[in-house]
Design a protein around this motif. Structure first.
Motif, short mmCIF file in Angstrom:
data_model
loop_
_atom_site.label_atom_id
_atom_site.label_comp_id
_atom_site.label_asym_id
_atom_site.label_seq_id
_atom_site.Cartn_x
_atom_site.Cartn_y
_atom_site.Cartn_z
N THR A 40 0.78 -1.14 -0.08
CA THR A 40 -0.18 -0.15 -0.01
C THR A 40 1.04 1.44 0.07
O THR A 40 2.21 1.21 0.09
CB THR A 40 -0.70 0.04 1.30
N PHE A 41 0.21 2.25 -0.23
CA PHE A 41 0.90 3.67 -0.05
C PHE A 41 0.72 4.26 1.12
O PHE A 41 -0.38 3.91 1.74
CB PHE A 41 0.56 4.81 -1.00
N ALA A 42 1.93 5.15 1.75
CA ALA A 42 1.77 5.71 2.97
C ALA A 42 2.27 7.19 3.16
O ALA A 42 3.22 7.12 2.35
CB ALA A 42 2.41 4.54 4.30
N THR A 43 1.81 7.48 4.20
CA THR A 43 2.51 8.93 4.46
C THR A 43 3.53 8.70 5.78
O THR A 43 3.00 8.23 6.72
CB THR A 43 1.56 9.89 4.85
N VAL A 44 4.72 9.30 5.59
CA VAL A 44 5.91 9.10 6.69
C VAL A 44 5.66 10.25 7.65
O VAL A 44 5.79 11.37 7.25
CB VAL A 44 7.09 9.03 6.08
N THR A 45 5.64 9.90 9.05
CA THR A 45 5.62 10.92 9.89
C THR A 45 6.76 10.85 10.90
O THR A 45 7.05 9.37 11.07
CB THR A 45 4.50 11.41 10.60
N LYS A 46 7.41 11.63 11.73
CA LYS A 46 8.57 11.38 12.40
C LYS A 46 8.35 12.20 13.73
O LYS A 46 7.96 13.29 13.62
CB LYS A 46 9.73 11.42 11.86
N ASN A 47 8.69 11.72 14.87
CA ASN A 47 8.66 12.48 15.95
C ASN A 47 10.23 13.05 16.22
O ASN A 47 10.91 12.84 15.47
CB ASN A 47 8.30 11.72 17.41
N GLU A 48 9.94 13.76 17.44
CA GLU A 48 11.66 14.51 17.41
C GLU A 48 12.75 13.58 17.74
O GLU A 48 13.76 13.78 17.31
CB GLU A 48 11.42 15.54 18.65
N ALA A 49 12.61 12.24 18.15
CA ALA A 49 13.72 11.32 18.23
C ALA A 49 13.73 10.46 16.94
O ALA A 49 14.72 9.66 16.94
CB ALA A 49 13.22 10.36 19.31
N GLY A 50 13.11 10.83 15.89
CA GLY A 50 13.17 10.24 14.64
C GLY A 50 12.40 8.97 14.37
O GLY A 50 12.70 8.20 13.48
N LYS A 51 11.66 8.70 15.47
CA LYS A 51 10.79 7.43 15.33
C LYS A 51 9.72 7.76 14.12
O LYS A 51 9.07 8.78 14.32
CB LYS A 51 10.26 6.84 16.81
N VAL A 52 9.72 6.54 13.58
CA VAL A 52 8.69 6.82 12.32
C VAL A 52 7.20 5.94 12.52
O VAL A 52 7.24 5.00 13.29
CB VAL A 52 9.41 5.97 11.33
N ARG A 53 6.17 6.64 12.07
CA ARG A 53 4.81 6.33 12.18
C ARG A 53 4.31 6.48 10.79
O ARG A 53 4.38 7.71 10.14
CB ARG A 53 4.17 6.76 13.15
N LEU A 54 3.58 5.46 10.42
CA LEU A 54 2.91 5.64 8.98
C LEU A 54 1.48 5.64 8.77
O LEU A 54 0.92 4.81 9.40
CB LEU A 54 3.70 4.18 8.07
N TYR A 55 1.16 6.56 8.19
CA TYR A 55 -0.62 6.63 7.93
C TYR A 55 -0.76 6.08 6.76
O TYR A 55 -0.28 6.69 5.54
CB TYR A 55 -0.63 8.27 8.10
N LEU A 56 -1.49 4.79 6.63
CA LEU A 56 -1.62 4.16 5.49
C LEU A 56 -2.85 4.55 4.53
O LEU A 56 -3.80 4.93 5.18
CB LEU A 56 -1.84 2.82 5.89
#
Length: 247
Positions: A40-56
């Motif tokens: 699937t396609f997803a949008t990449v988001t990161k917190n200040e520590a660089g941890k990734v969360r993907l919104y699918l």
């Protein structure tokens, strides 16, 4: 005679047990790991520590890669095409869209992002090559365009809009696709994503509960490419999903 029969039964049971032990020794240990890996396609988001969360896309939820995930150099990627393991969801849920889950991420490939071109009052349009087919989808602040052009040449692609044609419910986009130098080496169709124009998020601009996105482009009518027509592909997005996600 009865004792002889009983001894035969006992010996048979012992032989069966021994055969089972010998057969089990012939196989390597196995683990009961069942998984279904999907794209699937997803949008990449990161917190200040660089941890990734993907919104699918496709309302598939919000993925946080777990420890079994492949290592990914995210760089400046904003939009990606991923392969991930479907999660095991307990209980019933009516919508996955805002469900956060952790599961193995198997791969991630960057999708280029472009800016839409505002042609309001300009009176001209960018040219485009004729296509075999194309598609559009819109999720969480991004429009994603895919084309089928019968080759693997590299390309330039974007879309344009005229604010004067927007009526509060329908956004008309003109697709602009041009073959370029190089080769498209990715394992999915030629694809770019573009953020929605910022004017759509201004108060009172989108007047309906949902926005219809119409992508317009010329396509070949016949396989022999001897005639063409202008086609339109439409998708819908909730007015509350025009903004891009944040971690």
């Amino acid at each position: 005679m009865r004792k002889i029969k009983e001894m035969r039964i006992v010996l048979s049971m012992v032989l069966i047990a021994l055969m089972g032990m010998n057969l089990s020794a012939c196989f390597d240990p196995v683990t009961n790991e069942y998984r279904v890996t999907v794209p699937t396609f997803a949008t990449v988001t990161k917190n200040e520590a660089g941890k990734v969360r993907l919104y699918l896309d496709e309302n598939r939820g919000i993925l946080e890669p777990n420890a079994k995930s492949e290592a990914v150099d995210w760089g400046d990627a904003v939009r990606v095409r991923i392969m991930y393991d479907l999660p095991m969801v307990s209980g019933s849920t009516t919508s996955m869209e805002n469900l956060r889950f952790s599961t193995p991420l198997r791969s991630a490939v960057k999708v280029d992002t472009v800016q839409m071109v505002d042609i309001t009052d300009k009176g001209s349009m960018l040219p485009t090559d004729t296509l075999l087919a194309f598609n559009v989808q819109a999720y969480r602040g991004y429009v994603t365009m895919q084309v089928w052009n019968g080759n693997n040449f590299d390309f330039d692609m974007t879309c344009s809009y005229d604010r004067k044609t927007f009526d509060g419910e329908n956004l008309y986009l003109n697709l602009h696709y041009k073959e370029g130098d190089g080769v498209w080496m990715k394992d999915f169709y030629q694809t770019v994503s573009a953020p929605f124009p910022s004017f759509l998020t201004e108060p009172g601009v989108v007047t309906s509960d949902s926005l219809k996105v119409h992508l317009i482009a010329p396509v070949w009518y016949r396989a022999g490419r001897d005639s063409a027509y202008v086609d339109t592909v439409t998708c819908k997005i909730s007015r509350y999903r025009l903004t891009q996600p944040t971690y």
